[in-house]
Design an enzyme around this catalytic site. Structure first.
Site, PDB file in Angstrom:
ATOM      1  CB  THR A 266      94.108  38.527  -6.642  1.00  0.00           C
ATOM      2  OG1 THR A 266      95.250  37.730  -6.959  1.00  0.00           O
ATOM      3  CG2 THR A 266      92.942  38.161  -7.538  1.00  0.00           C
ATOM      4  CG  ASP A 267      99.686  39.384  -6.382  1.00  0.00           C
ATOM      5  OD1 ASP A 267      99.029  38.371  -6.076  1.00  0.00           O
ATOM      6  OD2 ASP A 267     100.696  39.338  -7.111  1.00  0.00           O
TER       7      ASP A 267
ATOM      8  CB  SER B 116      97.572  44.005  -8.742  1.00  0.00           C
ATOM      9  OG  SER B 116      97.884  42.914  -7.942  1.00  0.00           O
TER      10      SER B 116
ATOM     11  CB  THR C  21      95.657  36.527 -12.750  1.00  0.00           C
ATOM     12  OG1 THR C  21      96.965  36.624 -12.191  1.00  0.00           O
ATOM     13  CG2 THR C  21      95.431  35.111 -13.222  1.00  0.00           C
TER      14      THR C  21
HETATM   15  N1  ASP Z   1     100.078  38.592  -9.736  1.00  0.00           N
HETATM   16  C1  ASP Z   1      98.743  38.794 -10.205  1.00  0.00           C
HETATM   17  C2  ASP Z   1      98.354  40.236 -10.022  1.00  0.00           C
HETATM   18  O1  ASP Z   1      98.043  40.627  -8.918  1.00  0.00           O
HETATM   19  C3  ASP Z   1      97.837  37.910  -9.452  1.00  0.00           C
HETATM   20  C4  ASP Z   1      96.386  38.034  -9.799  1.00  0.00           C
HETATM   21  O2  ASP Z   1      95.921  38.884 -10.510  1.00  0.00           O
HETATM   22  O3  ASP Z   1      95.669  37.195  -9.296  1.00  0.00           O
HETATM   23  O4  ASP Z   1      98.326  40.981 -10.969  1.00  0.00           O
END
Ligand code: ASP
Length: 325
Positions: free
Chosen positions: A88-89, A55, A12
């Site tokens: 973050t995932d 991710s 993200t």
């Molecule tokens: N779905 C996103 C990812 O992990 C969430 C993020 O980056 O915060 O790529």
């Protein structure tokens, strides 16, 4: 000024929100490039775009490739620290895998964002610059792989994403952050006591992660374990107990010579051989199931994957999971 290697992998932090439909997706140009000038006030940075993936698409093989890329960049042009941007995932899994592989003094800092680059008050630019400041701090040396989000610094081993959308999502239950970021400095009130290291050259094993639930049926469990696999991590209930229906198939897995590592599905705390009723932790330990030291299921899975890849024997496996850190 210290030299910092920056590696982007996606997430993200590098995405944009479509103002008409509201969906968030990868942008063609990484918006973090706009913040390099500010980051350069704190360190000399050299920037690489290694991946551009959300991710959930990241695999342990990507993590290994990322580590090799870091090593190669460091060999070509040594830096004082590394900053990685990541979704973050699965950020905590990449952070932990790198921590298991990384054995040098220079810090590796991983960061991400909960809000994409064009949403109101995006957290990505702040997290990115905070990460550069952390990686450039001499105090971060020897701290392994760190996760910087929301003005806090967490160890790769303990950090976990606790909220699906809140920017204060990353926490380290039950220990708390290892450091804090203020306008004036990077503060580390404490240091990790011990870190694991596995010199993995190739990840070739398959490790399953299965979560227990009330009334878990023997046939569902048997369905999972009917495939070929090399290790099993079981997210047990509470302090480390399982529904009795699992006992027979678990014994069969052990009889196949496949190690089983037990973690708790509870948000915080460790597993212990407390209960002696059918399916209780004491019985599981007597069967030869290995109790973990407080890792989450996904991290215990990566550790078992790494440990099996360097052929740790049964005794060493038990020791590495049961020591408290
Ligand atoms: N779905 C996103 C990812 O992990 C969430 C993020 O980056 O915060 O790529």
């Amino acid at each position: 000024m210290n030299n910092i290697l920056v590696i982007h992998t996606g997430g993200t932090i590098s995405m944009k929100e479509n103002k008409t439909t509201g969906d968030v997706s990868p942008d063609t140009k990484n918006p973090l490039h706009e913040w390099e000038e500010i980051a350069a006030e704190f360190a000399n940075i050299s920037v690489h775009s290694f991946l551009h993936l959300p991710s959930p698409h990241i695999t342990p093989a990507h993590m290994m490739d990322l580590f090799r890329f870091i090593e190669q960049c460091m060999a070509d042009k040594p830096a004082d620290g590394v900053v990685i941007s990541h979704g973050t995932d699965t950020l905590e899994e990449t952070a932990y895998m790198l921590d298991l592989l990384h054995h040098d003094e220079y810090p590796i800092v991983i960061t991400g964002a909960m809000r994409s680059s064009n949403e109101i008050s995006p957290d990505g630019p702040h997290n990115f610059v905070s990460s550069i400041r952390t990686a450039a701090s001499d105090n971060a040396r020897g701290m392994g792989v760190l996760v910087v989000m929301n003005d806090e610094i967490h160890t790769a081993e303990h950090v976990t994403k606790t909220h699906s959308s809140n920017i204060a999502t990353f926490q380290s239950p039950p220990y708390g952050p290892v450091g804090l970021i203020t306008k004036r400095g990077i503060l580390f009130p404490r240091k990790p006591v011990k870190r694991d290291h596995f010199p993995v050259s190739k990840l070739s094993k398959k490790v399953l992660l299965i979560k227990c639930y009330a009334g878990m049926e023997e046939d569902s469990f048997r369905h999972f374990i009917s495939q070929r696999f090399d290790g099993l991590v079981l997210e047990a209930l509470g302090q480390g107990n399982v529904p009795p229906a699992l006992l027979m198939p678990l014994k069969e897995v052990l009889d196949r010579g496949i190690p089983i590592v037990l973690v708790s599905r509870s948000f915080s705390g460790i597993v212990q051989d407390t209960y002696s009723y059918e399916g209780g932790g004491r019985r599981l330990k007597e069967m030869g199931i290995i109790f973990s030291n407080g890792l989450t299921g996904p991290k215990a899975r990566l550790k078992l994957l790494a440990a099996l890849s360097v052929n740790l024997d049964k005794y060493k496996l038990q020791h590495t999971f049961e020591q408290l850190q």
